[in-house]
Design a protein around this motif. Structure first.
Motif, PDB file in Angstrom:
ATOM      1  N   ASP A 192       3.839  -0.295   7.081  1.00 42.17           N
ATOM      2  CA  ASP A 192       4.164   0.709   6.083  1.00 42.17           C
ATOM      3  C   ASP A 192       5.547   0.415   5.508  1.00 42.17           C
ATOM      4  N   VAL A 193       5.716   0.716   4.235  1.00 45.00           N
ATOM      5  CA  VAL A 193       6.983   0.498   3.558  1.00 45.00           C
ATOM      6  C   VAL A 193       7.240   1.662   2.607  1.00 45.00           C
ATOM      7  N   ALA A 194       8.470   1.748   2.138  1.00 45.28           N
ATOM      8  CA  ALA A 194       8.804   2.661   1.047  1.00 45.28           C
ATOM      9  C   ALA A 194       9.004   1.817  -0.206  1.00 45.28           C
ATOM     10  N   ILE A 195       8.465   2.274  -1.316  1.00 48.63           N
ATOM     11  CA  ILE A 195       8.587   1.544  -2.576  1.00 48.63           C
ATOM     12  C   ILE A 195       9.250   2.452  -3.599  1.00 48.63           C
ATOM     13  N   LYS A 196      10.400   2.034  -4.076  1.00 45.64           N
ATOM     14  CA  LYS A 196      11.152   2.803  -5.059  1.00 45.64           C
ATOM     15  C   LYS A 196      11.040   2.103  -6.400  1.00 45.64           C
ATOM     16  N   ARG A 197      10.617   2.854  -7.416  1.00 46.63           N
ATOM     17  CA  ARG A 197      10.398   2.268  -8.737  1.00 46.63           C
ATOM     18  C   ARG A 197      11.230   2.999  -9.787  1.00 46.63           C
ATOM     19  N   ILE A 198      11.706   2.273 -10.780  1.00 43.71           N
ATOM     20  CA  ILE A 198      12.369   2.883 -11.909  1.00 43.71           C
ATOM     21  C   ILE A 198      11.315   3.211 -12.952  1.00 43.71           C
ATOM     22  N   ARG A 199      11.500   4.318 -13.641  1.00 41.96           N
ATOM     23  CA  ARG A 199      10.523   4.712 -14.657  1.00 41.96           C
ATOM     24  C   ARG A 199      10.450   3.642 -15.743  1.00 41.96           C
ATOM     25  N   ARG A 200       9.232   3.310 -16.134  1.00 38.54           N
ATOM     26  CA  ARG A 200       9.034   2.223 -17.090  1.00 38.54           C
ATOM     27  C   ARG A 200       9.760   2.468 -18.409  1.00 38.54           C
ATOM     28  N   GLU A 201       9.809   3.748 -18.829  1.00 39.70           N
ATOM     29  CA  GLU A 201      10.452   4.033 -20.108  1.00 39.70           C
ATOM     30  C   GLU A 201      11.957   3.811 -20.064  1.00 39.70           C
ATOM     31  N   VAL A 244      11.216  -2.728  -2.404  1.00 41.36           N
ATOM     32  CA  VAL A 244      10.396  -2.468  -1.221  1.00 41.36           C
ATOM     33  C   VAL A 244      11.359  -2.342  -0.042  1.00 41.36           C
ATOM     34  N   MET A 245      11.305  -1.204   0.635  1.00 45.09           N
ATOM     35  CA  MET A 245      12.299  -0.876   1.651  1.00 45.09           C
ATOM     36  C   MET A 245      11.649  -0.428   2.954  1.00 45.09           C
ATOM     37  N   GLN A 246      12.467  -0.353   3.972  1.00 44.92           N
ATOM     38  CA  GLN A 246      12.050   0.235   5.242  1.00 44.92           C
ATOM     39  C   GLN A 246      11.640   1.685   5.022  1.00 44.92           C
ATOM     40  N   LEU A 247      10.502   2.062   5.555  1.00 39.15           N
ATOM     41  CA  LEU A 247      10.045   3.443   5.460  1.00 39.15           C
ATOM     42  C   LEU A 247      10.676   4.258   6.585  1.00 39.15           C
ATOM     43  N   VAL A 248      11.402   5.304   6.209  1.00 36.93           N
ATOM     44  CA  VAL A 248      12.051   6.175   7.192  1.00 36.93           C
ATOM     45  C   VAL A 248      11.293   7.497   7.236  1.00 36.93           C
ATOM     46  N   ARG A 249      10.829   7.861   8.391  1.00 37.33           N
ATOM     47  CA  ARG A 249      10.128   9.141   8.565  1.00 37.33           C
ATOM     48  C   ARG A 249      11.133  10.147   9.110  1.00 37.33           C
ATOM     49  N   GLY A 250      11.409  11.164   8.318  1.00 38.25           N
ATOM     50  CA  GLY A 250      12.400  12.131   8.755  1.00 38.25           C
ATOM     51  C   GLY A 250      12.558  13.262   7.764  1.00 38.25           C
ATOM     52  N   THR A 251      13.697  13.956   7.850  1.00 37.00           N
ATOM     53  CA  THR A 251      13.962  15.134   7.033  1.00 37.00           C
ATOM     54  C   THR A 251      15.332  15.003   6.398  1.00 37.00           C
ATOM     55  N   GLY A 309       4.224   3.232   0.807  1.00 39.88           N
ATOM     56  CA  GLY A 309       3.367   2.106   0.481  1.00 39.88           C
ATOM     57  C   GLY A 309       2.944   1.345   1.722  1.00 39.88           C
ATOM     58  N   PHE A 310       2.190   0.273   1.497  1.00 42.47           N
ATOM     59  CA  PHE A 310       1.704  -0.548   2.599  1.00 42.47           C
ATOM     60  C   PHE A 310       1.726  -2.002   2.177  1.00 42.47           C
ATOM     61  N   ASP A 311       2.221  -2.843   3.084  1.00 45.08           N
ATOM     62  CA  ASP A 311       2.254  -4.285   2.863  1.00 45.08           C
ATOM     63  C   ASP A 311       1.165  -4.921   3.728  1.00 45.08           C
ATOM     64  N   PRO A 312       0.026  -5.308   3.121  1.00 43.08           N
ATOM     65  CA  PRO A 312      -1.072  -5.857   3.927  1.00 43.08           C
ATOM     66  C   PRO A 312      -0.773  -7.239   4.477  1.00 43.08           C
ATOM     67  N   VAL A 313       0.178  -7.944   3.859  1.00 42.51           N
ATOM     68  CA  VAL A 313       0.507  -9.290   4.364  1.00 42.51           C
ATOM     69  C   VAL A 313       1.156  -9.201   5.739  1.00 42.51           C
ATOM     70  N   LEU A 314       2.106  -8.265   5.886  1.00 42.13           N
ATOM     71  CA  LEU A 314       2.793  -8.089   7.168  1.00 42.13           C
ATOM     72  C   LEU A 314       2.252  -6.901   7.963  1.00 42.13           C
TER      73      LEU A 314
END
Length: 226
Positions: free
Chosen positions: A37-46, A94-101, A29-34
């Motif tokens: 780039d960020v990582a966004i983890k969501r739980i399934r709505r159901e 909303v979390m730190q985006l980690v680029r890796g493997t 994801g992306f935070d335009p205020v700051l």
């Protein structure tokens, strides 16, 4: 595919899906205020609606956010923001985006790692565990799928969704009779649903070290009865 960018909380842009699982999904994801780039983890709505397991899944998600927020260690992705109750945009972190493997993919592609590399990875995991156990938190699901090697070689320990906060928790956060965790890496006390301790994570770490040095788990050929 629509060119529109999905926005949650009137702020965060969901750009590219990174991973999807049974409980939810993770987005780049992306935070335009700051302007980052960020990582966004969501739980399934159901999983947040009515249902026998809904409260358990929602509580695990809340647990992961609150436990991870306790850490101040470079080996654990930082939590920037979270919505932990049901809302129009769902439940998310909303979390730190980690680029890796993921370590799983490294083991699968490279086989046995050189001993100095394996030692470096395990030493960095030990540093994270030392910090977590001092909180005191036991991860309870340490495995190669939950360990990422960033582009600069640093190790990140992920997914504290079933972590135990020592002194305040029951031994498991799950429906009665269900064992949570990954059996291949679980300590004997976890399989027996007994109390966990920092030694439980060290058992899992020993399993990971074996895989690093052996290049994974070799299946044992079946033997016919005489």
């Amino acid at each position: 595919m629509s060119g529109e960018v999905q926005i949650i909380a009137d702020r965060y842009e969901l750009r590219t899906e990174i991973n999807s699982g049974g409980m939810g999904d993770v987005w780049h994801g992306f935070d335009p205020v700051l302007n980052r780039d960020v990582a966004i983890k969501r739980i399934r709505r159901e999983l947040t609606g009515p249902g026998p397991d809904a409260e358990e899944f929602a509580e695990r998600f809340r647990r992961e956010a609150r436990v991870t927020a306790k850490f101040d260690h470079p080996g654990v992705p930082a939590i920037y923001d979270a919505v932990l109750d049901e809302s129009a945009d769902g439940v998310y972190m909303v979390m730190q985006l980690v680029r890796g493997t993921l370590l799983t993919n490294i083991i699968a592609s490279r086989g046995p790692l050189p001993i100095p590399w394996a030692v470096s990875v395990v030493a960095q995991i030990c540093s994270v565990l030392s910090h977590a156990h001092a909180v005191p938190v036991v991860h309870r699901d340490l495995k190669p799928d939950n360990i990422m090697i960033a582009a600069d070689g640093t190790v990140k320990v992920l997914d504290f969704g079933i972590a135990a906060v020592l002194g305040t928790d029951v031994t498991k956060l799950t429906s009665t009779g269900h064992i949570i965790g990954t059996r291949r890496y679980m300590s004997p006390e976890q399989i027996q649903c007994a109390a966990v301790s920092p030694r439980s994570d060290l058992y899992s770490l020993g399993c990971i070290l074996y895989e690093l040095l052996a290049g994974g788990v070799r299946s044992t050929p079946s033997r016919s009865s005489p």
